[in-house]
Design an enzyme around this catalytic site. Structure first.
Site, PDB file in Angstrom:
ATOM      1  N   ASP A 179       0.823  -1.226  -0.080  1.00 39.24           N
ATOM      2  CA  ASP A 179       0.108  -0.026  -0.032  1.00 39.24           C
ATOM      3  C   ASP A 179       0.834   1.346  -0.143  1.00 39.24           C
ATOM      4  O   ASP A 179       1.886   1.198   0.586  1.00 39.24           O
ATOM      5  CB  ASP A 179      -1.004  -0.017   1.358  1.00 39.24           C
ATOM      6  CG  ASP A 179      -2.005  -0.837   1.173  1.00 39.24           C
ATOM      7  OD1 ASP A 179      -2.049  -1.966   0.281  1.00 39.24           O
ATOM      8  OD2 ASP A 179      -3.063  -0.406   1.825  1.00 39.24           O
ATOM      9  N   CYS A 214      -8.523   4.903   1.164  1.00 40.74           N
ATOM     10  CA  CYS A 214      -9.210   4.579   2.174  1.00 40.74           C
ATOM     11  C   CYS A 214      -8.379   5.523   3.293  1.00 40.74           C
ATOM     12  O   CYS A 214      -7.362   5.693   3.344  1.00 40.74           O
ATOM     13  CB  CYS A 214      -9.126   3.375   2.656  1.00 40.74           C
ATOM     14  SG  CYS A 214      -9.858   2.057   1.529  1.00 40.74           S
ATOM     15  N   TYR A 259      -7.947 -14.240   3.977  1.00 36.44           N
ATOM     16  CA  TYR A 259      -6.635 -13.746   4.376  1.00 36.44           C
ATOM     17  C   TYR A 259      -7.001 -13.283   5.829  1.00 36.44           C
ATOM     18  O   TYR A 259      -6.002 -12.896   6.476  1.00 36.44           O
ATOM     19  CB  TYR A 259      -6.146 -12.806   3.660  1.00 36.44           C
ATOM     20  CG  TYR A 259      -7.016 -11.410   3.299  1.00 36.44           C
ATOM     21  CD1 TYR A 259      -7.141 -10.314   4.082  1.00 36.44           C
ATOM     22  CD2 TYR A 259      -7.980 -11.578   2.127  1.00 36.44           C
ATOM     23  CE1 TYR A 259      -7.947  -9.404   3.939  1.00 36.44           C
ATOM     24  CE2 TYR A 259      -8.795 -10.599   1.869  1.00 36.44           C
ATOM     25  CZ  TYR A 259      -8.719  -9.435   2.760  1.00 36.44           C
ATOM     26  OH  TYR A 259      -9.739  -8.573   2.538  1.00 36.44           O
ATOM     27  N   ASN A 301     -18.194  11.623   2.542  1.00 29.56           N
ATOM     28  CA  ASN A 301     -17.866  12.968   1.981  1.00 29.56           C
ATOM     29  C   ASN A 301     -18.023  13.928   2.999  1.00 29.56           C
ATOM     30  O   ASN A 301     -18.813  13.978   3.810  1.00 29.56           O
ATOM     31  CB  ASN A 301     -18.661  13.389   0.818  1.00 29.56           C
ATOM     32  CG  ASN A 301     -18.478  12.605  -0.285  1.00 29.56           C
ATOM     33  OD1 ASN A 301     -17.447  11.775  -0.631  1.00 29.56           O
ATOM     34  ND2 ASN A 301     -19.594  12.469  -1.366  1.00 29.56           N
ATOM     35  N   HIS A 305     -17.347   9.279  -1.068  1.00 34.98           N
ATOM     36  CA  HIS A 305     -16.235   8.606  -1.900  1.00 34.98           C
ATOM     37  C   HIS A 305     -14.781   8.305  -1.281  1.00 34.98           C
ATOM     38  O   HIS A 305     -14.180   7.860  -1.965  1.00 34.98           O
ATOM     39  CB  HIS A 305     -16.157   9.714  -3.003  1.00 34.98           C
ATOM     40  CG  HIS A 305     -17.261   9.906  -3.971  1.00 34.98           C
ATOM     41  ND1 HIS A 305     -18.361  10.662  -3.799  1.00 34.98           N
ATOM     42  CD2 HIS A 305     -17.810   9.303  -5.211  1.00 34.98           C
ATOM     43  CE1 HIS A 305     -19.301  10.437  -4.611  1.00 34.98           C
ATOM     44  NE2 HIS A 305     -18.744   9.517  -5.626  1.00 34.98           N
ATOM     45  N   GLU A 363      -3.862   0.460  -1.883  1.00 32.11           N
ATOM     46  CA  GLU A 363      -3.294  -0.571  -2.666  1.00 32.11           C
ATOM     47  C   GLU A 363      -2.658  -0.149  -3.866  1.00 32.11           C
ATOM     48  O   GLU A 363      -3.189   0.212  -4.777  1.00 32.11           O
ATOM     49  CB  GLU A 363      -4.070  -1.986  -3.123  1.00 32.11           C
ATOM     50  CG  GLU A 363      -4.951  -2.333  -1.647  1.00 32.11           C
ATOM     51  CD  GLU A 363      -6.443  -1.667  -1.466  1.00 32.11           C
ATOM     52  OE1 GLU A 363      -7.020  -2.030  -0.909  1.00 32.11           O
ATOM     53  OE2 GLU A 363      -6.382  -0.576  -2.331  1.00 32.11           O
TER      54      GLU A 363
END
Length: 224
Positions: free
Chosen positions: A40, A65, A97, A108, A149, A187
């Site tokens: 990341d 994120c 995982y 938002n 978002h 990521e």
């Protein structure tokens, strides 16, 4: 390299990562080959600019994120979204995982328009950082709206003692850097394969861009 030398090198790399975050610079963190196996791109949320959002879109390509400490998420009454979705798809959250996802709400800031532009997402992210710095003084619903978002992630209560995902790794690094417990994680994906960018390719990117690359295991050893 001996075990002691290897440990010293890993410790020094974590310290360099902490220093970079303290300066507001991004770093790269690989969780573990037997976990997600992903690298990341990580920023302190308070240092994110529209240009940083563009970099995450173009150079990383994953979800943008914001990882929040558990206490901050609790102060804002932000749940794990799996626990509040009343739909059969959420009943069996089977992950290969991990035992659970860190995803909470998407938000938002109320001063954004659509919320998706680089400027809008940067505003939402930096305001989340400001809120995380003093959560008891924030009217979260008055400042943010959901859905939005920017994906919010809720870290495990005891961080790396509970879970060793990017959410916890990032928040632990924020603590070491004396930053608000709000970190952006995104990521890194491979344009050629469509999969996760390999650690080797991520190291090459880090070297080219002058960024610190660190293994999650080193963060756990140093800060866990």
């Amino acid at each position: 390299m001996t075990g002691d030398a290897s440990t010293a090198t890993a410790t020094a790399t974590v310290d360099r990562a902490v220093d970079a975050l303290r300066r507001g610079d991004p770093i790269l963190v690989h969780d573990a080959a037997d976990r997600e196996g992903e690298v990341d791109l990580i920023y302190p949320a308070g240092a994110v600019t529209p240009e940083a959002v563009a970099r995450m879109r173009n150079d990383a390509g994953g979800l943008v994120c914001v990882a929040l400490a558990d206490a901050v998420a609790a102060a804002f009454d932000l749940p794990y979204v799996q626990e509040v979705i009343d739909h059969p798809a959420a009943a069996d959250h089977d992950l290969g995982y991990d035992e659970r996802s860190s995803f909470s709400l998407t938000v938002n800031h109320r001063d954004t328009y659509t919320g998706i532009t680089d400027e809008d997402r940067a505003l939402t992210i930096t305001e989340l950082a400001a809120a995380a710095a003093d959560p008891e003084s924030v009217d979260f619903a008055g400042e943010f709206r959901a859905p939005g978002h920017v994906h919010v992630l809720r870290a495990a209560p005891d961080l790396l003692a509970d879970r060793e995902g990017h959410t916890e790794l990032a928040v632990a690094l924020a603590g070491a850097a004396d930053l608000p417990p709000a970190m952006v994680v995104c990521e890194m994906l491979d344009d050629e394969t469509g999969g996760a960018l390999s650690p080797a390719a991520a190291r090459t990117y880090a070297d080219r861009e002058g960024l610190v690359y660190v293994e999650g295991s080193a963060v756990v050893e140093r800060l866990g």
